[in-house]
Design a protein around this motif. Structure first.
Motif, PDB file in Angstrom:
ATOM      1  N   ARG A 192       4.700 -24.533  24.806  1.00 22.63           N
ATOM      2  CA  ARG A 192       5.125 -25.481  25.234  1.00 22.63           C
ATOM      3  C   ARG A 192       5.695 -24.525  25.868  1.00 22.63           C
ATOM      4  N   ASN A 193       5.916 -23.548  26.411  1.00 21.74           N
ATOM      5  CA  ASN A 193       6.268 -22.295  26.978  1.00 21.74           C
ATOM      6  C   ASN A 193       7.173 -22.966  29.096  1.00 21.74           C
ATOM      7  N   ASP A 194       7.977 -22.117  29.112  1.00 23.17           N
ATOM      8  CA  ASP A 194       8.848 -22.030  30.489  1.00 23.17           C
ATOM      9  C   ASP A 194      10.089 -20.820  29.843  1.00 23.17           C
ATOM     10  N   LEU A 195       9.647 -20.481  31.755  1.00 27.10           N
ATOM     11  CA  LEU A 195      10.790 -19.434  31.657  1.00 27.10           C
ATOM     12  C   LEU A 195      11.420 -19.800  33.232  1.00 27.10           C
ATOM     13  N   ASP A 196      12.653 -19.432  33.702  1.00 25.55           N
ATOM     14  CA  ASP A 196      12.991 -19.291  34.405  1.00 25.55           C
ATOM     15  C   ASP A 196      13.680 -17.587  35.524  1.00 25.55           C
ATOM     16  N   ALA A 197      13.303 -16.884  35.970  1.00 24.02           N
ATOM     17  CA  ALA A 197      13.977 -15.938  36.105  1.00 24.02           C
ATOM     18  C   ALA A 197      14.832 -15.939  37.723  1.00 24.02           C
ATOM     19  N   LEU A 198      15.780 -15.365  37.446  1.00 21.31           N
ATOM     20  CA  LEU A 198      15.886 -15.223  38.983  1.00 21.31           C
ATOM     21  C   LEU A 198      16.832 -13.576  39.240  1.00 21.31           C
ATOM     22  N   ILE A 199      15.998 -13.083  40.421  1.00 23.58           N
ATOM     23  CA  ILE A 199      16.076 -11.521  40.743  1.00 23.58           C
ATOM     24  C   ILE A 199      16.726 -10.985  41.730  1.00 23.58           C
ATOM     25  N   ILE A 200      18.015 -10.454  41.344  1.00 24.00           N
ATOM     26  CA  ILE A 200      18.750 -10.077  42.862  1.00 24.00           C
ATOM     27  C   ILE A 200      18.593  -8.872  42.918  1.00 24.00           C
ATOM     28  N   ASN A 201      18.439  -8.006  43.677  1.00 19.56           N
ATOM     29  CA  ASN A 201      18.746  -6.479  44.832  1.00 19.56           C
ATOM     30  C   ASN A 201      19.844  -6.850  46.110  1.00 19.56           C
ATOM     31  N   LEU A 202      20.345  -5.352  45.512  1.00 17.59           N
ATOM     32  CA  LEU A 202      20.957  -5.189  46.912  1.00 17.59           C
ATOM     33  C   LEU A 202      20.707  -3.060  47.132  1.00 17.59           C
ATOM     34  N   GLN A 203      20.639  -3.507  48.053  1.00 18.71           N
ATOM     35  CA  GLN A 203      19.973  -1.436  48.574  1.00 18.71           C
ATOM     36  C   GLN A 203      21.012  -0.930  50.055  1.00 18.71           C
ATOM     37  N   HIS A 204      20.768   0.096  49.637  1.00 17.41           N
ATOM     38  CA  HIS A 204      21.437   0.540  50.608  1.00 17.41           C
ATOM     39  C   HIS A 204      20.584   1.956  51.071  1.00 17.41           C
ATOM     40  N   LYS A 205      19.594   2.473  51.774  1.00 14.33           N
ATOM     41  CA  LYS A 205      19.143   3.040  52.501  1.00 14.33           C
ATOM     42  C   LYS A 205      19.112   3.969  53.834  1.00 14.33           C
ATOM     43  N   GLY A 206      19.149   5.825  53.331  1.00  9.53           N
ATOM     44  CA  GLY A 206      19.637   6.534  54.756  1.00  9.53           C
ATOM     45  C   GLY A 206      18.401   7.904  54.607  1.00  9.53           C
ATOM     46  N   ILE A 207      18.556   7.833  56.173  1.00  8.99           N
ATOM     47  CA  ILE A 207      17.669   8.730  56.631  1.00  8.99           C
ATOM     48  C   ILE A 207      18.181   9.729  57.530  1.00  8.99           C
ATOM     49  N   VAL A 208      18.120  11.336  57.422  1.00  5.25           N
ATOM     50  CA  VAL A 208      18.550  12.262  58.230  1.00  5.25           C
ATOM     51  C   VAL A 208      17.526  13.298  58.643  1.00  5.25           C
ATOM     52  N   SER A 209      18.047  13.385  59.620  1.00  4.72           N
ATOM     53  CA  SER A 209      16.401  14.115  60.221  1.00  4.72           C
ATOM     54  C   SER A 209      17.749  15.887  61.013  1.00  4.72           C
ATOM     55  N   VAL A 210      17.699  16.699  59.751  1.00  3.45           N
ATOM     56  CA  VAL A 210      18.255  17.438  59.710  1.00  3.45           C
ATOM     57  C   VAL A 210      17.886  18.256  61.059  1.00  3.45           C
ATOM     58  N   ASP A 211      16.939  18.300  60.550  1.00  6.57           N
ATOM     59  CA  ASP A 211      15.408  19.666  62.472  1.00  6.57           C
ATOM     60  C   ASP A 211      14.774  18.744  62.595  1.00  6.57           C
ATOM     61  N   ASP A 212      14.719  19.282  63.349  1.00 11.62           N
ATOM     62  CA  ASP A 212      12.879  19.260  63.827  1.00 11.62           C
ATOM     63  C   ASP A 212      11.783  18.916  62.832  1.00 11.62           C
ATOM     64  N   GLU A 213      12.118  20.054  61.984  1.00 14.01           N
ATOM     65  CA  GLU A 213      10.958  19.951  60.531  1.00 14.01           C
ATOM     66  C   GLU A 213      11.217  19.435  59.544  1.00 14.01           C
ATOM     67  N   SER A 214      12.886  19.407  59.235  1.00 13.08           N
ATOM     68  CA  SER A 214      13.307  18.943  57.937  1.00 13.08           C
ATOM     69  C   SER A 214      13.587  17.242  57.770  1.00 13.08           C
TER      70      SER A 214
END
Length: 821
Positions: A415-437
């Motif tokens: 008699r196995n019961d499981l209730d799980a709640l997973i919440i994520n908050l995320q920020h990501k950034g991408i910076v082009s330093v130049d044409d190669e980096s």
């Protein structure tokens, strides 16, 4: 949490308000012919112009009240021209899916694959994943044909990579991490994979040595992108195993795109063909959607949603398994009473906002929530006989048990019961330093709230004697010595846990394309860090932190031969998830440390022409040194951890794959892999890990009849040496080091294309179809008896414990209809 999500969405909406054009402007997003955003498209008029960014977005100021001719050009695609005359301050949006220039499409495909291979990713065609035959069709079915990836159960979508287990693989959909149910213990219960191939536009896979931007797991990354339709489309797939359908489209101005997929799966065709006679009523269904809306050329908001309803009702009746040798055949005959009722309902939703702050900086905001409610209820009484089998050919009782060596019964309860709640908050950034980096960074907060009740016991009886647990203090010498202690279950697990885990993680990485003399070089270096705190009702709060540096270098020498070399590695950690914190008694141990693995991967890609057709030979040599290992036992697809970092381990091997057009116009490949992985528990010496799959050979082959090209054949063939047979959860694994028999499987599909994309019907009932095909499939065409685990049966009279293989599905037939509108 609802307030936090609402605040995030409002902020993203507010940011779009600052993006209103101030002058005559033309803007939009450019797609390729697969409906994927196309970066680097030249958008020009006269001597002025711009390029689309990595999201395919462009913004261009043009003179107002003037006739302007815009030109859109990109190598490998046909040029597009657009004539405009905009009034002052007018804001005009033009979205377009560019058409392929057939003459140079081969070059474009090679360049796209090469860019991903440089980063250590293996691109896989979603179209192959949709067409290829398999017991559980989809992306995981294609992964099975890759070296280093092992799947030993055709009813399961779970896979092990290079000696790791099922919990060590990361899966992302549009940069959003997705999860699986917790309680499943066999492939029959799993239901559907999260990834819906009808919605998929690209599939990338890394078997090790991946970048810091990917999460904290030890083995692999599966990076999926769902598509954004540019116009209406629909697809349908029907078979005896279930069906799926998908519908997508876009608004007239191209700002809104949406796609919805529905799936239903019924594995009773497989289960009814197995040795255990059952009443089996599975219901596996899910609905997924991916919606996007462009508030402006710089801000887009996307939504990914999924609802999965899995109901598994199982009533075993009888089973007979023959084993032993030809000289001494033995049979296990079981009569069952009782049933199993399992439910796995999951709900997932995610918002992703992408804001192009400038030409060199893009910010992303992701919020997701995953909830799973699961129940595992069963009461099954198995009354068994172990005996000699009649082998007299021509006898009426051939194959039946004639003399019983052991009689007993086994009662299992849960008699196995499981209730799980997973919440994520995320920020990501991408910076082009130049044409190669490029510099990428990210920060993430995860909240895991798990409520779990475990009630399991097993009672074993043999010839009227109750078998006690295998504990030294309770030695049982029945029937020779009476034992008058109270009767207790052979195994008994009772626990109720309320656990919260808070995680803060982040990464930063730098990438650069450069040259070394006349050779091309790509560099990547980065670091990840994670801090997590485990707490809960009656649990002492424990916090831990890990840091994971990683690096990659790729070199393309200036040789006549088309060669690419890669070297990658670093420290990889897997902070424990709830299942890794819970030991075999159901007790949560918050002090369990993160498992650590040092990866070193050396790879080579050699591209060449054979029979005037392109081929690529991929090779990777890898080594993993693992510490703080959390030992576990593997029962089918259920993992039971010891919740103790008392082991060290290693893995090493070689993976090779030759891919190309073995048949003109098709893609096929041959894979070969060698793996060795062992662990040392409590410094007692090295033994096989449960996933020690030594040798693998796989073929994925496509063909067609030359005089009837619409008649096609698909073959999926896998050979793998046997896994360790496992051990009971209570037992000492050092006493159970035998192996299962080799895994051999071949699936064959034949289809006839009635309508194809380049030859649609102009009239009649077939006119609505863009594509239409019908086919037949044969699973396990050689009817090989593969086994996934052992059932351990004990006989009190001979004091013998038999390991009896649990066989997988035999040969099964299926018919299939696929269509696109």
């Amino acid at each position: 949490m609802k307030t936090t999500l609402l605040t995030l969405v409002c902020c993203l909406f507010c940011l779009s308000g600052a993006l209103i054009a101030q002058n005559a402007t033309v803007k939009g997003i450019i797609f390729d012919d697969q409906q994927k955003p196309l970066p680097g498209v030249n958008v020009t008029y006269g001597d002025d112009g711009t390029q689309t960014d990595f999201n395919g977005v462009y913004v261009l100021q043009i003179p107002s009240d003037t006739d302007i001719q815009l030109k859109f050009s990109y190598v490998g695609f046909k040029d597009v021209t657009l004539n405009l005359n905009l009034s002052k301050y007018e804001d005009y949006e033009f979205n377009y899916a560019m058409k392929t220039d057939i003459e140079v499409i081969g070059t474009v495909i090679i360049d796209e694959k090469r860019r991903k291979k440089v980063q250590g990713l293996e691109p896989i065609s979603p179209e192959i994943a949709r067409r290829m035959i398999g017991g559980n069709p989809g992306v995981e079915n294609i992964l099975q044909s890759l070296p280093g990836v092992n799947i030993n159960n055709e009813l399961s979508t779970q896979y092990a990579v290079r000696g790791g287990n099922y919990d060590e693989n990361l899966v992302y959909v549009n940069e959003i991490e997705v999860y699986r149910p917790f309680l499943i213990r066999s492939g029959q219960q799993e239901g559907l994979s999260f990834v819906n191939t009808d919605l998929t536009s690209s599939v990338d896979f890394s078997a090790g040595g991946f970048q810091a931007k990917y999460g904290d797991k030890l083995s692999s990354v599966l990076d999926i992108k769902y598509r954004k339709p540019a116009s209406f489309d629909a697809s349908l797939d029907l078979s005896l195993l279930g069906g799926s359908m998908a519908v997508g489209g876009a608004s007239k101005d191209g700002r809104f795109t949406g796609i919805v997929g529905l799936r239903y799966r019924d594995n009773s065709l497989f289960v009814d063909a197995k040795q255990t006679e059952t009443n089996f009523r599975p219901k596996f269904a899910d609905a997924q959607t991916y919606l996007t809306y462009k508030f402006s050329n710089k801000f887009e908001l996307g939504f990914l949603g999924n609802i999965a309803i899995n109901q598994y009702d199982y009533e075993p009746l009888t089973r007979q398994t023959n084993f032993g040798t030809l000289a001494e055949p033995i049979a296990l005959l079981v009569f069952y009473d009782g049933q199993e009722e399992d439910r796995y309902n999951t709900y997932f939703g995610a918002l992703k906002g992408t804001y192009a702050v400038s030409d060199t900086y893009t910010a992303k905001f992701i919020a997701s929530a995953y909830q799973t409610t699961e129940q595992e209820y069963f009461d099954i009484l198995a009354q068994y006989r172990l005996g000699e089998v009649n082998t007299n050919i021509g006898d009426d009782n051939l194959g039946e048990v004639e003399f019983s060596e052991g009689i007993g019964s086994q009662l299992t309860h849960a008699r196995n019961d499981l209730d799980a709640l997973i919440i994520n908050l995320q920020h990501k950034g991408i910076v082009s330093v130049d044409d190669e980096s490029t510099v990428e960074y990210g920060i993430k907060y995860t909240r895991e709230d798990i409520r779990d009740r475990v009630q399991e016991y097993e009672i074993i009886d043999s010839a009227g004697f109750s078998i006690r647990p295998p504990i030294i203090d309770f030695a049982n010498n029945q029937p020779y010595t009476p034992f008058d202690a109270p009767i207790v279950p052979f195994t008994d697990i009772r626990a109720q846990n309320d656990v919260q885990i808070n995680r803060f993680s982040g990464f930063a990485q730098w990438s650069k394309s450069t040259t070394w003399g006349s050779n091309e070089v790509w560099l990547n270096g980065g670091v990840r860090a994670q801090n997590w705190t485990v707490s809960g009702d009656g649990i002492e709060s424990v916090s831990q932190t890990v840091v994971s540096p990683r690096a990659q270098i790729s070199l393309k020498p200036d040789w006549d031969m088309d060669m690419l070399f890669r070297l990658s590695g670093g420290f990889y950690h897997q902070p424990p998830f709830y299942r890794e914190l819970r030991d075999s008694t159901g007790t949560v141990r918050p002090g369990v440390k993160a498992q650590q693995s040092i990866h070193i991967v050396l790879g080579n890609d050699y591209s060449f022409n054979l029979w005037d057709r392109p081929f690529t030979l991929n090779s990777e040599l890898y080594y993993k040194n693992l510490t703080n290992v959390n030992p576990y036992t593997l029962e089918n697809v259920r993992i039971r951890y010891r919740a103790n970092n008392n082991a060290v381990a290693y893995s090493y091997g070689l993976d090779m794959r030759l891919a190309g057009e073995f048949v003109p116009g098709t893609e096929s490949w041959v894979s070969v892999g060698y793996l060795k992985t062992e662990e040392n528990i409590d410094d007692r010496g090295y033994i096989f890990r449960p996933t020690d799959q030594r040798l693998k050979f796989a073929v994925l082959f496509q063909d067609y009849v030359k005089i009837i090209p619409d008649l096609k054949m698909y073959l999926n063939l896998v050979y793998q040496t046997g896994l360790p047979g496992g051990s009971p959860s209570y037992a000492d694994p050092y006493d159970f080091q035998t192996r299962l028999s080799d895994y051999k499987r071949a699936d064959l599909g034949v289809s006839y294309v009635i309508v194809r994309k380049d030859k649609q019907r102009d009239s009649g009932f077939l006119k609505p179809f863009k594509e239409l095909s019908i086919g037949a499939e044969i699973f396990n065409i050689f009817d090989v008896q593969n086994s996934i685990t052992n059932t351990f049966v004990r006989d009190v009279y001979t004091k013998t414990q038999y390991s009896i293989p649990n066989f997988l599905s035999p040969r099964v037939y299926n018919v299939r209809l696929t269509a696109k509108f």
